[in-house]
Write a protein that holds these residues in place. Structure first.
Motif, mmCIF file in Angstrom:
data_model
loop_
_atom_site.group_PDB
_atom_site.id
_atom_site.type_symbol
_atom_site.label_atom_id
_atom_site.label_comp_id
_atom_site.label_asym_id
_atom_site.label_seq_id
_atom_site.Cartn_x
_atom_site.Cartn_y
_atom_site.Cartn_z
ATOM 1 N N PHE A 28 -38.588 22.192 32.181
ATOM 2 C CA PHE A 28 -38.106 23.124 31.153
ATOM 3 C C PHE A 28 -38.135 24.559 31.659
ATOM 4 C CE2 PHE A 28 -41.804 25.578 29.835
ATOM 5 C CZ PHE A 28 -42.813 24.889 30.511
ATOM 6 N N ILE A 29 -37.364 25.396 30.961
ATOM 7 C CA ILE A 29 -37.445 26.844 31.201
ATOM 8 C C ILE A 29 -37.035 27.557 29.908
ATOM 9 C CG2 ILE A 29 -35.065 27.155 32.091
ATOM 10 C CD1 ILE A 29 -36.424 29.023 34.269
ATOM 11 N N GLY A 30 -37.655 28.696 29.637
ATOM 12 C CA GLY A 30 -37.326 29.443 28.410
ATOM 13 C C GLY A 30 -35.974 30.139 28.561
ATOM 14 N N THR A 31 -35.023 29.822 27.695
ATOM 15 C CA THR A 31 -33.655 30.343 27.880
ATOM 16 C C THR A 31 -33.279 31.466 26.905
ATOM 17 O OG1 THR A 31 -32.903 28.523 26.481
ATOM 18 C CG2 THR A 31 -32.699 28.217 28.877
ATOM 19 N N SER A 32 -34.097 31.705 25.889
ATOM 20 C CA SER A 32 -33.744 32.763 24.923
ATOM 21 C C SER A 32 -33.927 34.128 25.592
ATOM 22 C CB SER A 32 -34.649 32.657 23.699
ATOM 23 O OG SER A 32 -35.977 32.946 24.087
ATOM 24 N N PRO A 33 -33.307 35.179 25.054
ATOM 25 C CA PRO A 33 -33.450 36.494 25.685
ATOM 26 C C PRO A 33 -34.910 36.873 25.900
ATOM 27 C CG PRO A 33 -31.829 36.568 23.918
ATOM 28 C CD PRO A 33 -32.421 35.190 23.884
ATOM 29 N N THR A 52 -31.724 37.147 35.480
ATOM 30 C CA THR A 52 -30.441 37.344 34.787
ATOM 31 C C THR A 52 -29.964 35.964 34.336
ATOM 32 O OG1 THR A 52 -29.140 36.970 36.770
ATOM 33 C CG2 THR A 52 -29.841 39.263 36.346
ATOM 34 N N GLN A 53 -28.946 35.944 33.493
ATOM 35 C CA GLN A 53 -28.401 34.655 33.040
ATOM 36 C C GLN A 53 -27.956 33.821 34.242
ATOM 37 O OE1 GLN A 53 -25.424 34.892 29.989
ATOM 38 N NE2 GLN A 53 -26.881 35.602 28.457
ATOM 39 N N ASP A 54 -27.294 34.472 35.214
ATOM 40 C CA ASP A 54 -26.788 33.725 36.378
ATOM 41 C C ASP A 54 -27.927 33.191 37.239
ATOM 42 O OD1 ASP A 54 -24.252 34.158 35.564
ATOM 43 O OD2 ASP A 54 -23.847 35.816 36.957
ATOM 44 N N GLU A 55 -28.951 34.025 37.426
ATOM 45 C CA GLU A 55 -30.080 33.573 38.258
ATOM 46 C C GLU A 55 -30.779 32.378 37.600
ATOM 47 O OE1 GLU A 55 -31.236 37.932 40.200
ATOM 48 O OE2 GLU A 55 -32.178 37.284 38.339
ATOM 49 N N MET A 56 -30.912 32.456 36.273
ATOM 50 C CA MET A 56 -31.572 31.338 35.592
ATOM 51 C C MET A 56 -30.712 30.069 35.672
ATOM 52 S SD MET A 56 -33.319 31.018 31.864
ATOM 53 C CE MET A 56 -34.769 31.906 32.334
ATOM 54 N N ALA A 57 -29.427 30.232 35.527
ATOM 55 C CA ALA A 57 -28.506 29.080 35.600
ATOM 56 C C ALA A 57 -28.654 28.400 36.962
ATOM 57 C CB ALA A 57 -27.077 29.547 35.372
ATOM 58 N N ASP A 105 -34.935 9.219 35.666
ATOM 59 C CA ASP A 105 -34.949 9.612 34.256
ATOM 60 C C ASP A 105 -35.508 11.033 34.166
ATOM 61 O OD1 ASP A 105 -35.842 9.983 31.529
ATOM 62 O OD2 ASP A 105 -35.575 7.821 31.257
ATOM 63 N N VAL A 106 -34.640 11.988 33.850
ATOM 64 C CA VAL A 106 -35.053 13.396 33.828
ATOM 65 C C VAL A 106 -34.701 14.007 32.478
ATOM 66 C CG1 VAL A 106 -34.650 15.699 34.818
ATOM 67 C CG2 VAL A 106 -34.803 13.698 36.317
ATOM 68 N N GLN A 107 -35.708 14.614 31.883
ATOM 69 C CA GLN A 107 -35.465 15.324 30.625
ATOM 70 C C GLN A 107 -35.516 16.816 30.906
ATOM 71 O OE1 GLN A 107 -37.442 13.971 27.095
ATOM 72 N NE2 GLN A 107 -38.004 16.031 26.479
ATOM 73 N N TRP A 108 -34.547 17.522 30.338
ATOM 74 C CA TRP A 108 -34.545 18.981 30.523
ATOM 75 C C TRP A 108 -34.573 19.668 29.160
ATOM 76 C CZ3 TRP A 108 -30.971 23.012 29.420
ATOM 77 C CH2 TRP A 108 -31.388 24.266 29.904
ATOM 78 N N SER A 109 -35.396 20.734 29.078
ATOM 79 C CA SER A 109 -35.517 21.476 27.818
ATOM 80 C C SER A 109 -35.247 22.958 28.014
ATOM 81 C CB SER A 109 -36.938 21.363 27.258
ATOM 82 O OG SER A 109 -37.253 20.046 26.939
ATOM 83 N N PRO A 110 -34.306 23.524 27.251
ATOM 84 C CA PRO A 110 -34.173 24.979 27.213
ATOM 85 C C PRO A 110 -35.159 25.502 26.161
ATOM 86 C CG PRO A 110 -32.350 23.917 26.037
ATOM 87 C CD PRO A 110 -33.284 22.830 26.436
ATOM 88 N N MET A 111 -36.341 25.918 26.627
ATOM 89 C CA MET A 111 -37.372 26.323 25.664
ATOM 90 C C MET A 111 -36.866 27.476 24.796
ATOM 91 S SD MET A 111 -41.369 27.003 26.401
ATOM 92 C CE MET A 111 -41.282 28.588 27.166
ATOM 93 N N ASP A 112 -37.256 27.446 23.534
ATOM 94 C CA ASP A 112 -36.795 28.443 22.544
ATOM 95 C C ASP A 112 -35.280 28.347 22.351
ATOM 96 O OD1 ASP A 112 -37.382 30.314 20.616
ATOM 97 O OD2 ASP A 112 -37.432 32.030 21.975
ATOM 98 N N ALA A 113 -34.779 27.096 22.412
ATOM 99 C CA ALA A 113 -33.324 26.867 22.285
ATOM 100 C C ALA A 113 -32.774 27.451 20.998
ATOM 101 C CB ALA A 113 -33.046 25.366 22.334
ATOM 102 N N THR A 114 -33.562 27.352 19.919
ATOM 103 C CA THR A 114 -33.020 27.776 18.620
ATOM 104 C C THR A 114 -32.862 29.293 18.518
ATOM 105 O OG1 THR A 114 -35.265 27.628 17.735
ATOM 106 C CG2 THR A 114 -33.809 25.756 17.319
ATOM 107 N N ARG A 115 -33.388 30.045 19.517
ATOM 108 C CA ARG A 115 -33.156 31.491 19.523
ATOM 109 C C ARG A 115 -32.388 31.912 20.789
ATOM 110 N NH1 ARG A 115 -38.432 34.766 18.347
ATOM 111 N NH2 ARG A 115 -39.227 33.469 20.038
#
Ligand code: KIV
Ligand code: ZN
Length: 523
Positions: A104-109, A118-123, A139-149
């Motif tokens: 996982f990685i936190g994706t919210s601002p 930056t957005q590109d570096e995280m991508a 079997d790999v699960q990926w989570s964009p932490m704080d997806a709802t924000r």
């Protein structure tokens, strides 16, 4: 890979041992983690998130051993978005017949600002790390932490990258419990409609309960198309906790007319595992908690009792038996024998070996001498109390006198590593005096984080269950005891927590039990 072929089937992903255990104070011992994992496996949980392997040696060992022992469930470990975490996670889960890496990685601002990407570096990081995980594990699960924000466009972009890099499950965390049911359903629905490749993966929902909506949000996400719910037993978890497993499972079962989805959970195992998690985590279940609270099936008011007697459906939408609560059963007494005790324990979900039964029987007889009727709840309290006989500190005797002004005097005799030591102390009430006497015998700088007393049954001869949580240099230990005398139960619970602290210190060496990576690094 975990495929949902049946569109009505919702996978249950239990994270009691990871997100639940990261709740400050809920730390479990290695053996307790193994026990809970076995119970989860046995009750039909599809995926067990067993821990965060890089966080500490203890986490790594627990995940590895759970992976080796699992019979049915897929065993998953958590990893941040870097190769070292992912490799360590794989080392632990690779032993399981069915395994999963969850990265996982936190994706919210707000969360992007923490690693200052930056957005590109995280991508780019997401692409690299998910590909790396997928090269190790199918079997790999990926989570964009704080997806709802997270901004909608960016969320779609990173999910597409993760799917292309090989993620098989996309988890949508509501990390801070911010969303609401309509929004939760809509978010999943729109992601499935919008993101290229979304129909090839399973969408999961991971909700926190900060606004009391975790269960509703998770079920709404399923209505929107999610087919995996992440949850914990008793809703254990940081702050207000996570979605409670028992709530989502029983909601889908009870209101299957409007929530036509099924799980693989044997619901009759719910009550037992709820009690065990409450005991080992030191987080008691609130009395009016849905499904597993002490009052959830109690109908005390006159009107309710009358209605129940006429037809139980008047006030009960679920049957107690459905969650493993035995109906009204006859109490045991001092004439009850070993066979009756074993039989009763089995109905309550405890399987005990002959040696364990011998020890429990002695304690049962002691209790039955003090209390005419021994109810199911008394036995559960007895089974939850830690009265190990091979501990460093053992209570030999105690005498407490109370004055009307609040001052009390306690004389406590402990066996410390085989030697008897006595101390007398005064305190503000009997418990304070007792704890001071124990500290005089065994000086320590442990800080009392929690002291809780519950009456197990009714009446003045009721047992009290006492929970004590101690903290010393980042190490946390809980102890529980039950006794008809509240002060004795308090002393025993305090001693038990001290014994656990000592055990941890010895096992880990100086300071080693504290996680090398704090869970604070995650959120
Ligand atoms: O709440 C959260 O975002 C998490 C992630 C690590 C999935 O627990
Ligand atoms: Zn979480």
């Amino acid at each position: 890979m975990t495929n949902v072929t049946d569109q009505d089937r919702v996978l249950i992903f239990d994270t009691t041992l990871r997100d639940g255990e990261q709740s400050p104070g809920a730390t479990m011992t290695h053996d307790e983690k193994l026990e809970i994992a076995e119970l989860l496996d046995d009750m039909g949980v599809d995926i067990i998130e067993a821990g965060f392997p890089i966080a500490s040696e203890g986490d790594f060992k627990a995940v590895s051993e759970i992976a080796q022992r699992a019979k049915n469930a897929r065993i998953c470990g958590l990893a941040r978005a870097n190769f070292a975490d992912i490799d360590r996670c794989w080392e632990a889960v690779k032993h399981a017949e069915k395994n999963r890496i969850h990265t996982f990685i936190g994706t919210s601002p707000l969360h992007r600002a923490i690693p200052n990407l930056t957005q590109d570096e995280m991508a780019e990081k997401i692409h690299e790390t998910v590909s790396h995980a997928r090269n190790l594990c199918e079997d790999v699960q990926w989570s964009p932490m704080d997806a709802t924000r997270t901004e909608w466009d960016y969320l779609c972009r990173v999910i597409e990258i993760a799917i292309k890099a090989g993620a098989t499950t996309i988890n949508i965390p509501d990390t801070v419990g911010y969303t609401a049911p309509a929004e939760s359903a809509d978010l999943i629905r729109r992601l499935i409609e919008t993101v290229p490749g979304a129909d090839e993966v399973i969408f999961a929902t991971h909700c926190h309960n900060d606004l009391g909506m975790a269960t509703a949000n998770a079920l709404a996400a399923v209505a929107g198309g999610a087919r995996q719910i992440e949850c914990t037993i008793n809703g254990l978890g940081e702050r207000a906790g996570n979605t409670a497993l028992e709530e989502v499972v029983m909601a889908m079962r009870t209101r299957n007319d409007i929530m036509p989805w099924k799980t693989g959970i044997d619901t009759t195992k719910i009550m037992h595992i709820s009690r065990r998690v409450a005991t080992v985590s030191g987080f008691p279940v609130q009395f009016n908690k849905a499904i597993v609270g002490k009052n959830a099936f109690a109908h005390e008011s006159g009107i309710h009792q009358d209605g129940m007697l006429k037809n139980r459906e008047n006030f009960e939408i679920m049957r107690p038996e459905d969650i493993g609560l035995s109906g009204t059963s006859l109490p045991l007494g001092k004439h009850s024998g070993r066979a009756a005790l074993r039989d009763k324990l089995e109905t309550l979900g405890y399987e005990v070996g002959d040696n364990q039964l011998k020890d429990i029987f002695v304690r049962f007889k002691e209790l039955a001498d003090r209390k005419k009727e021994v109810f199911d709840d008394d036995l559960i309290a007895l089974m939850s109390a830690d009265d190990a006989t091979n501990d460093h500190l053992q209570l030999v005797s105690m005498k407490v006198t109370c004055g009307t002004g609040g001052q009390a005097e306690a004389t406590v005799e402990l066996e410390v590593d085989g030697k008897d030591v006595i101390a007398t102390e005064h305190g503000d009430g009997p418990v304070d005096a007792t704890f001071k006497a124990i500290r005089a015998i065994y000086p320590n700088k442990a800080h009392l984080q929690l002291y809780q007393v519950h009456a197990v049954t009714e009446g003045t001869d009721a047992q009290a269950t006492v929970s004590v949580r101690l903290e010393e240099d980042g190490m946390i230990a809980t102890g529980q005891s039950a006794n008809t005398d509240t002060v004795v139960a308090s002393a025993k619970a305090y001693i038990s927590a001290l014994n656990r602290l000592i055990m941890r210190r010895e096992k880990a060496g100086p300071g080693a039990d504290a996680r090398e990576i704090s869970y604070k690094d995650l959120t």
